[in-house]
Design a protein around this motif. Sequence first.
Motif, PDB file in Angstrom:
ATOM      1  N   MET A   1       0.848  -1.193   0.000  1.00 17.13           N
ATOM      2  CA  MET A   1       0.000   0.000   0.000  1.00 17.13           C
ATOM      3  C   MET A   1       0.885   1.244   0.000  1.00 17.13           C
ATOM      4  SD  MET A   1      -2.760   1.337   2.842  1.00 17.13           S
ATOM      5  CE  MET A   1      -3.670  -0.186   2.816  1.00 17.13           C
ATOM      6  N   HIS A   2       0.657   2.120  -0.972  1.00 14.61           N
ATOM      7  CA  HIS A   2       1.400   3.375  -1.043  1.00 14.61           C
ATOM      8  C   HIS A   2       0.545   4.499  -0.486  1.00 14.61           C
ATOM      9  CE1 HIS A   2       3.885   6.642  -2.443  1.00 14.61           C
ATOM     10  NE2 HIS A   2       2.927   7.094  -3.234  1.00 14.61           N
ATOM     11  N   PRO A  58      -7.542   6.630  -2.215  1.00 17.15           N
ATOM     12  CA  PRO A  58      -7.709   5.325  -2.856  1.00 17.15           C
ATOM     13  C   PRO A  58      -9.164   5.067  -3.229  1.00 17.15           C
ATOM     14  CG  PRO A  58      -7.353   5.072  -0.482  1.00 17.15           C
ATOM     15  CD  PRO A  58      -7.107   6.515  -0.804  1.00 17.15           C
ATOM     16  N   ASN A 129      -0.409  -4.976  -7.372  1.00 17.52           N
ATOM     17  CA  ASN A 129       0.248  -4.348  -6.221  1.00 17.52           C
ATOM     18  C   ASN A 129      -0.092  -2.873  -6.069  1.00 17.52           C
ATOM     19  OD1 ASN A 129       1.566  -6.739  -5.527  1.00 17.52           O
ATOM     20  ND2 ASN A 129       3.258  -6.316  -6.927  1.00 17.52           N
ATOM     21  N   TYR A 131      -2.666  -0.705  -4.734  1.00 17.60           N
ATOM     22  CA  TYR A 131      -3.858  -0.667  -3.890  1.00 17.60           C
ATOM     23  C   TYR A 131      -4.673   0.597  -4.168  1.00 17.60           C
ATOM     24  CZ  TYR A 131      -6.745  -0.233   0.315  1.00 17.60           C
ATOM     25  OH  TYR A 131      -7.789  -0.089   1.179  1.00 17.60           O
ATOM     26  N   GLY A 132      -5.976   0.426  -4.369  1.00 22.93           N
ATOM     27  CA  GLY A 132      -6.878   1.561  -4.505  1.00 22.93           C
ATOM     28  C   GLY A 132      -6.866   2.239  -5.847  1.00 22.93           C
ATOM     29  N   ARG A 133      -6.271   1.615  -6.858  1.00 23.19           N
ATOM     30  CA  ARG A 133      -6.191   2.243  -8.169  1.00 23.19           C
ATOM     31  C   ARG A 133      -7.562   2.379  -8.802  1.00 23.19           C
ATOM     32  NH1 ARG A 133      -2.523   0.110 -13.328  1.00 23.19           N
ATOM     33  NH2 ARG A 133      -2.704   2.013 -14.566  1.00 23.19           N
TER      34      ARG A 133
END
Length: 290
Positions: A1-2, A58, A129, A131-133
């Motif tokens: 998660m970024h 996100p 990988n 997250y939330g795109r």
Amino acid sequence: MHIPPTMADLEASSLHPELKRVIRRGYDIFTNTQQYRDQYVFNDMNCDSCHMGAGRLPFAGPIWPAAVTLPNYRPKNDHVNNLEERIAGCFTYSMNGKPPAYGSDEMLALSAYHQWLAKGVPMYLADANIYGRGYPRVAEPAEAPDYQRGKATYEAQCSICHANDGGGLSVRDEVVFPPLWGDNSYNWGAGISRLFTLAGFIKHNMPLGQPNTLTDQQAWDLAQFIDSQERPQDPRYTGDVKETLELYGDTFHKHTLYGQEVEGRLLGDHDNVGRKDFLKPDVLRDRTFD
């Protein structure tokens, strides 16, 4: 998660002051794109109307993934796009506008802001990988999306902010809530005119401050109702709605209601370009390495 860095993180960073200034300018353009009204933007949208939380949130179209996944092939225009071209697409379709020139101060600032939010993320990160795109796709509803059910939900849940006529809300000429259809909204070529995209946006972000409170069925019904309303013409329009649908059906409009008859209306069968005096900005072009 970024977790994208904030503007406070920018001020505390060791980046060169001039670079900070450019990134800060990109943030300003992104959150107040209406400052370019009738120059680059020909409707009542800001970048963060669709990419909420200043592009950081996100499941609300966060923009940092674009900085680490482009250049990449895009089916919508059938060639490899870079970051500036992707931004130009947002101006062309979502803002029904005319993008700033490639390499301009505005494009540089917006690109720098995108890349600042992606700080620390490796290039070409695998989709799994990120997250939330985007707006995660909502499960197919139990019943086919329905215009009348969507209308009833819109009146109960959405009209207080976006108005009964979908025109949004402005106070002292400042847009507070964007219009969802009509001349001041996104055009028929915008990504959110696709039913699955709008349903995902609604489910994960609306009503404002109450994400994930609507059912999947309500999200799909709302998308059906909202994207059954007229809006400015697709900039790729050939002069004939059926011909345009045939050209871009497989790559885009198979997910929209463009060229379909809904409630006795053939959607997109018009020459209306909204507040613009042009159809297609010059920046839209084919690219080939043949």
